[in-house]
Motif scaffolding. Structure first.
Motif, PDB file in Angstrom:
ATOM      1  N   ARG A  90       0.831  -1.202   0.000  1.00 39.80           N
ATOM      2  CA  ARG A  90       0.000   0.000   0.000  1.00 39.80           C
ATOM      3  C   ARG A  90       0.871   1.259   0.000  1.00 39.80           C
ATOM      4  N   LEU A  91       2.022   1.153   0.649  1.00 42.37           N
ATOM      5  CA  LEU A  91       2.949   2.279   0.691  1.00 42.37           C
ATOM      6  C   LEU A  91       3.779   2.384  -0.580  1.00 42.37           C
ATOM      7  N   SER A  92       4.133   1.227  -1.152  1.00 43.79           N
ATOM      8  CA  SER A  92       4.991   1.207  -2.343  1.00 43.79           C
ATOM      9  C   SER A  92       4.537   0.053  -3.232  1.00 43.79           C
ATOM     10  N   PRO A  93       3.559   0.278  -4.128  1.00 43.86           N
ATOM     11  CA  PRO A  93       2.934  -0.810  -4.893  1.00 43.86           C
ATOM     12  C   PRO A  93       3.904  -1.635  -5.730  1.00 43.86           C
ATOM     13  N   ASP A  94       5.035  -1.072  -6.114  1.00 45.15           N
ATOM     14  CA  ASP A  94       5.983  -1.806  -6.950  1.00 45.15           C
ATOM     15  C   ASP A  94       7.212  -2.256  -6.166  1.00 45.15           C
ATOM     16  N   TYR A  95       7.078  -2.346  -4.848  1.00 44.77           N
ATOM     17  CA  TYR A  95       8.232  -2.758  -4.041  1.00 44.77           C
ATOM     18  C   TYR A  95       8.423  -4.266  -4.200  1.00 44.77           C
ATOM     19  N   LEU A  96       9.445  -4.639  -4.916  1.00 44.47           N
ATOM     20  CA  LEU A  96       9.608  -6.017  -5.379  1.00 44.47           C
ATOM     21  C   LEU A  96       9.668  -7.049  -4.251  1.00 44.47           C
ATOM     22  N   PRO A  97      10.449  -6.832  -3.185  1.00 48.55           N
ATOM     23  CA  PRO A  97      10.475  -7.853  -2.115  1.00 48.55           C
ATOM     24  C   PRO A  97       9.094  -8.121  -1.514  1.00 48.55           C
ATOM     25  N   ALA A  98       8.292  -7.066  -1.342  1.00 48.37           N
ATOM     26  CA  ALA A  98       6.947  -7.263  -0.788  1.00 48.37           C
ATOM     27  C   ALA A  98       6.044  -7.967  -1.792  1.00 48.37           C
ATOM     28  N   LEU A  99       6.172  -7.628  -3.065  1.00 49.83           N
ATOM     29  CA  LEU A  99       5.401  -8.313  -4.105  1.00 49.83           C
ATOM     30  C   LEU A  99       5.703  -9.806  -4.102  1.00 49.83           C
ATOM     31  N   GLU A 100       6.994 -10.135  -4.017  1.00 47.09           N
ATOM     32  CA  GLU A 100       7.383 -11.551  -4.038  1.00 47.09           C
ATOM     33  C   GLU A 100       6.870 -12.279  -2.808  1.00 47.09           C
ATOM     34  N   GLY A 101       7.000 -11.637  -1.648  1.00 45.09           N
ATOM     35  CA  GLY A 101       6.526 -12.281  -0.425  1.00 45.09           C
ATOM     36  C   GLY A 101       5.029 -12.512  -0.442  1.00 45.09           C
ATOM     37  N   ALA A 102       4.248 -11.488  -0.862  1.00 46.02           N
ATOM     38  CA  ALA A 102       2.789 -11.629  -0.914  1.00 46.02           C
ATOM     39  C   ALA A 102       2.380 -12.663  -1.956  1.00 46.02           C
ATOM     40  N   ALA A 103       3.022 -12.613  -3.125  1.00 46.48           N
ATOM     41  CA  ALA A 103       2.664 -13.553  -4.187  1.00 46.48           C
ATOM     42  C   ALA A 103       2.917 -14.989  -3.766  1.00 46.48           C
ATOM     43  N   GLN A 104       4.023 -15.225  -3.047  1.00 51.90           N
ATOM     44  CA  GLN A 104       4.331 -16.595  -2.644  1.00 51.90           C
ATOM     45  C   GLN A 104       3.279 -17.155  -1.697  1.00 51.90           C
ATOM     46  N   ILE A 105       2.870 -16.357  -0.723  1.00 52.59           N
ATOM     47  CA  ILE A 105       1.869 -16.842   0.236  1.00 52.59           C
ATOM     48  C   ILE A 105       0.533 -17.073  -0.462  1.00 52.59           C
ATOM     49  N   GLU A 106       0.125 -16.122  -1.305  1.00 55.75           N
ATOM     50  CA  GLU A 106      -1.155 -16.271  -1.999  1.00 55.75           C
ATOM     51  C   GLU A 106      -1.129 -17.452  -2.967  1.00 55.75           C
ATOM     52  N   TYR A 107       0.018 -17.663  -3.584  1.00 59.18           N
ATOM     53  CA  TYR A 107       0.170 -18.818  -4.479  1.00 59.18           C
ATOM     54  C   TYR A 107       0.028 -20.117  -3.690  1.00 59.18           C
ATOM     55  N   ASP A 108       0.686 -20.185  -2.537  1.00 57.02           N
ATOM     56  CA  ASP A 108       0.591 -21.385  -1.704  1.00 57.02           C
ATOM     57  C   ASP A 108      -0.851 -21.669  -1.300  1.00 57.02           C
ATOM     58  N   GLU A 109      -1.622 -20.606  -1.119  1.00 59.90           N
ATOM     59  CA  GLU A 109      -3.017 -20.764  -0.705  1.00 59.90           C
ATOM     60  C   GLU A 109      -3.950 -20.969  -1.894  1.00 59.90           C
ATOM     61  N   GLY A 110      -3.394 -20.917  -3.112  1.00 60.76           N
ATOM     62  CA  GLY A 110      -4.215 -21.090  -4.307  1.00 60.76           C
ATOM     63  C   GLY A 110      -5.107 -19.900  -4.591  1.00 60.76           C
ATOM     64  N   SER A 111      -4.754 -18.736  -4.085  1.00 56.49           N
ATOM     65  CA  SER A 111      -5.578 -17.548  -4.268  1.00 56.49           C
ATOM     66  C   SER A 111      -5.344 -16.933  -5.646  1.00 56.49           C
ATOM     67  N   ALA A 112      -6.450 -16.524  -6.287  1.00 60.15           N
ATOM     68  CA  ALA A 112      -6.339 -15.875  -7.597  1.00 60.15           C
ATOM     69  C   ALA A 112      -5.683 -14.507  -7.495  1.00 60.15           C
ATOM     70  N   VAL A 113      -5.630 -13.936  -6.274  1.00 57.64           N
ATOM     71  CA  VAL A 113      -4.986 -12.635  -6.093  1.00 57.64           C
ATOM     72  C   VAL A 113      -3.499 -12.716  -6.446  1.00 57.64           C
TER      73      VAL A 113
END
Length: 409
Positions: A90-113
């Motif tokens: 929310r503070l930095s939408p293109d902050y790569l480390p946060a994108l990778e961390g969020a994507a990994q968790i959502e991927y593990d959960e099978g979330s379309a997000v």
């Protein structure tokens, strides 16, 4: 099949992120450096103790929120970790480390997000193989084979090293009718598991779909030479032999399959199809009779025998078989088929055609009715080039499209 065990961002993701954080300095009074040091030592509880007061002092630091997410991840608290990564984004939408961390968790959960985050990562790093591979798996789960194939191809060797991903890639290529590419993918899968019978079977099946029957036989040979080949191996080999023009071996292997698995109805139906193709109708009836002794309630076997009897002009027997199949499977259309055959038998093809077409008006995609319509039109003696001939041909072709195994059509 879940995605949890596949395509985690780099094995050393945590440490690669920490390396990027180290660029901001690690003096003794630097909170980022202190938290990074704790994370490197895998002291996740300590990292949380350090990062939380730092966040109170600097709540708009995307770096600190991401560090907190990493600490929560290390503790196994995925929900809290995802909340921290989202706060960083929310503070930095293109902050790569946060994108990778969020994507990994959502991927593990099978979330379309996860798709949104992975797409953003690819906008920042278009050639990122891991993101392509993860998107490929998510697209496959969502039924988007076109997107899945594109991402599998762009993931390079990463997807090729994962058996489950190869399965999905190959399955999508088959669905898209890209058979040659599918053969190549399933060959890689087999070569990774040369002793695994299922991988070899899958390659052989795709080779047959790609109209490479001799390759299918070569692929199956090690399995056929085992002491007790499975019936499905023998069944596939029989189809390959027949497609290669070797009918004696097709019959031999299919008989062997029936001996191996005598209650498998599909094997008897395959034999009936072979009999139809080679006009060995009596032989086909004999084999179906053997199947009915073991499976007297199998409606499909009565249908198959009825179709064979039609070819032998044994309309009484055919009608009885269709009526029996209709009793066993009342949801089907075989009662109308039996009525049509009765009309044919009584030399009243017009009445037969009326009966069949009335049912077809309600069930236009029933392959048996379409087959019988073609049969009745043929019985009427239509001439090639006539409207009746064209109608019979259309009906037979439609029946074959709907049920390719209905060789009578």
């Amino acid at each position: 099949m879940g995605t949890r065990s596949r395509f985690g961002f780099r094995t050393g993701l945590l440490f690669s992120l920490l390396l990027s954080f180290s660029l901001f300095g690690q003096t003794s009074g630097d909170p980022i450096g202190a938290v990074t040091g704790a994370l490197r030592a895998k002291e996740f509880a300590k990292a949380l103790q350090l990062v939380q007061p730092a966040l109170q002092r600097a709540p708009t630091s995307a770096q600190l929120w991401t560090l907190q997410g990493l600490a929560y991840s290390g503790e196994g608290h995925k929900k809290e970790a995802l909340g921290s990564f989202r706060a960083a984004l929310r503070l930095s939408p293109d902050y790569l480390p946060a994108l990778e961390g969020a994507a990994q968790i959502e991927y593990d959960e099978g979330s379309a997000v996860a798709v949104q985050h992975l797409a953003r990562i690819l906008r920042l790093r278009p050639s990122d193989a891991t993101s392509h591979a993860m998107l490929a798996v998510l697209d496959y789960k969502l039924g988007d084979c076109t997107g899945a194939v594109q991402h599998f191809q762009q993931s390079g060797s990463l997807a090729s090293s994962q058996p489950a991903a190869l399965q999905e890639h190959g399955a999508c290529l088959v669905k898209l009718r890209q058979f040659d590419k599918a053969v190549a993918v399933f060959r890689i899968l087999m070569e990774q598991n040369p002793a695994e019978a299922h991988a070899r079977y899958q390659l052989a099946a795709v080779q047959l779909i790609a109209e490479r029957p001799k390759d299918t036989i070569d692929t199956l040979t090690p399995l056929l030479q085992s002491n007790h080949p499975e019936s499905r191996i023998l069944q596939l080999a029989s189809s390959a032999y027949e497609a290669a023009g070797d009918t004696p071996n097709a019959v031999r292997t299919l008989r062997q399959a029936i001996v191996t698995d005598p209650r498998n109805v599909d094997l008897y139906l395959d034999f009936a199809n072979l009999s139809m193709d080679h006009q060995s109708f009596d032989v086909g009836v004999d084999v179906i009779n053997s199947g009915l002794k073991l499976q007297p309630e199998a409606a499909a076997l009565y249908v198959a025998r009825g179709i064979l009897d039609v070819q032998l002009a044994k309309f009484d027997e055919a009608e009885a078989d269709f009526e029996k199949a209709n009793v066993l499977d009342p949801a089907g259309s075989l009662g109308s088929v039996a009525q049509g055959l009765e009309a044919v038998q009584s030399n009243d093809p017009d009445r037969a055609l009326t009966t069949v077409r009335a049912k077809l008006a309600k069930e236009p995609d029933d392959p048996y009715l379409l087959y019988l319509q073609a049969e009745v039109l043929t019985q009427k003696g239509v001439d090639p080039g006539s409207p009746g001939f064209a109608a019979a041909l259309r009906s037979a072709k439609r029946a074959v499209t709907l049920q390719p195994s209905l060789s009578a059509a």
